[in-house]
Motif scaffolding. Structure first.
Motif, mmCIF file in Angstrom:
data_model
loop_
_atom_site.group_PDB
_atom_site.id
_atom_site.type_symbol
_atom_site.label_atom_id
_atom_site.label_comp_id
_atom_site.label_asym_id
_atom_site.label_seq_id
_atom_site.Cartn_x
_atom_site.Cartn_y
_atom_site.Cartn_z
ATOM 1 N N LEU A 308 45.215 70.043 41.391
ATOM 2 C CA LEU A 308 46.431 70.462 40.688
ATOM 3 C C LEU A 308 46.115 70.638 39.205
ATOM 4 O O LEU A 308 45.387 69.840 38.618
ATOM 5 N N GLU A 309 46.678 71.665 38.607
ATOM 6 C CA GLU A 309 46.356 71.963 37.219
ATOM 7 C C GLU A 309 47.313 71.278 36.253
ATOM 8 O O GLU A 309 48.509 71.148 36.522
ATOM 9 N N ALA A 310 46.756 70.878 35.112
ATOM 10 C CA ALA A 310 47.582 70.367 34.025
ATOM 11 C C ALA A 310 48.200 71.553 33.286
ATOM 12 O O ALA A 310 47.878 72.716 33.554
ATOM 13 N N SER A 311 49.071 71.259 32.334
ATOM 14 C CA SER A 311 49.700 72.316 31.545
ATOM 15 C C SER A 311 48.658 72.995 30.667
ATOM 16 O O SER A 311 47.591 72.430 30.394
ATOM 17 N N PRO A 312 48.928 74.209 30.194
ATOM 18 C CA PRO A 312 47.986 74.895 29.303
ATOM 19 C C PRO A 312 47.646 74.074 28.060
ATOM 20 O O PRO A 312 46.499 74.106 27.594
ATOM 21 N N VAL A 313 48.617 73.336 27.518
ATOM 22 C CA VAL A 313 48.347 72.503 26.340
ATOM 23 C C VAL A 313 47.273 71.474 26.667
ATOM 24 O O VAL A 313 46.319 71.269 25.901
ATOM 25 N N VAL A 314 47.401 70.823 27.810
ATOM 26 C CA VAL A 314 46.454 69.769 28.196
ATOM 27 C C VAL A 314 45.110 70.374 28.599
ATOM 28 O O VAL A 314 44.053 69.824 28.270
#
Length: 352
Positions: A308-314
């Motif tokens: 699962l991917e983190a947010s673009p910021v993270v």
């Protein structure tokens, strides 16, 4: 009706029922389509996931937010507690709610399938649903791009260049506990002594002020959690924090296995949950990929489920290779880590 108003009304009904000689069943236990949440997490961080849960199931959520004393409150309420689900952060607090006897075990195939074993209590009393890494904030100007291991924080090359919050804070104790698991007590104590000698100043403040100290040139690197960087980068209420964040980069230190230490935000089923079936449905939902990603994006954390991917910021922080050490094992070393911090005098700061 808010959770607080509902509780007040429930109390009045209880008194009236007792006066009339009628057996009283709390309001929360009568409501078939509600789940009551006691939370150490700020409501704004969890509300989007709860809204998605209600949209999917039709079950209403009520939140009681506390910044301290949550376990003691549930214990004092006893069998009449309206608490169905407990939300909190850090393995120390998750362990505490279990040790205080205010949780019950949950063996659920859906939850166990969604969450890796290292992020679950072996006895089913708590479940990690998002994770954060204990990393380094490093000066963009004064620290190169070379990788840094946790062990290297004791290297004399960093003498006078490291900042941190108290070694007795839960976030640092979890890291030190992980070090004990990886290295054993003797090597970890030697390492803590080296870390103490490399401090630029006496440990102080929270994680975010360490970034401010780096910007001011007081130190070059500091221990901090990943999500604080996201909070600083997006802080519209206090733009000064954006300047702190802009002065640093995230470095993912590793143990010898190539993994970075992680901790979790988690959920537990309350011992006397009056709406147990709804509570289990909520825990199942919070463990789902959808909910993990919603919560991770709100809090600038990582989903615990691989892939699962983190947010673009993270994601912009860099790649996290999370240590797979069991959080239960980390929790077991907490007392030893705390005693070690005192023994080496870490919070006294560097020796003169």
């Amino acid at each position: 009706m808010s959770f607080g108003n509902a509780r007040a009304a429930s109390s009045r009904l209880a008194l009236a029922a007792i006066a009339a000689g009628i057996a009283y069943v709390p309001f929360a236990a009568q409501a078939d389509e509600v789940v009551n949440i006691y939370s150490y997490r700020q409501p704004a961080l969890i509300q989007p996931a709860l809204d998605a849960f209600t949209a999917e199931t039709g079950i209403r959520t009520e939140i009681l937010f506390l910044d301290k004393g949550l376990e003691d409150r549930i214990a004092a309420e006893g069998t009449n507690s309206p608490a169905d689900v407990i939300l909190t952060v850090d393995i120390a607090r998750l362990t505490t709610v279990k040790e205080k006897g205010v949780t019950q075990a949950l063996e659920d195939e859906t939850v166990n399938a969604n969450l890796p074993a290292e992020y679950r209590d072996p006895e089913g009393h708590w479940f990690g649903i998002t994770k954060r890494a204990r990393v380094l904030y490093a000066s963009k100007e004064r620290v190169g791009d070379e990788p840094i291991t946790y062990a290297e924080l004791a290297d004399p090359k960093w003498k006078g260049k490291i900042c941190m919050r108290s070694g007795q804070h839960d976030y640092n104790l979890a890291l030190f506990s992980a070090a004990i698991s990886h290295w054993g007590a003797e090597k970890t104590e030697e390492w803590l002594t080296g870390l103490k000698n490399n401090l630029a100043r006496k440990p102080d403040g929270g994680d975010r002020p360490q970034a401010k100290a780096i910007m001011a040139g007081e130190c070059d690197i500091a221990l901090g959690n990943t999500y604080y960087v996201g909070l600083m980068q997006t802080n519209e209420k206090d733009p000064e924090e954006k300047e702190w964040a802009n002065a640093i980069k995230v470095v993912f230190p590793t143990f010898e296995n190539g993994g970075s230490h992680v901790n979790v935000s988690g959920v537990a089923l309350a011992k006397n949950a009056p709406n147990r079936d709804n509570a289990v449905k909520l825990i199942q939902f919070l463990s789902s990929p959808e909910a993990q990603q919603i919560q991770a994006e709100q809090s600038y954390e990582y989903p615990v489920q691989p892939g699962l991917e983190a947010s673009p910021v993270v994601q912009a922080f860099g790649e996290l290779n999370a240590d797979t050490l069991s959080l239960a094992e980390i929790a077991a070393n907490r007392k030893a880590a705390s005693e070690m911090v005192d023994r080496v005098g870490l919070d006294d700061g560097p020796s003169s």
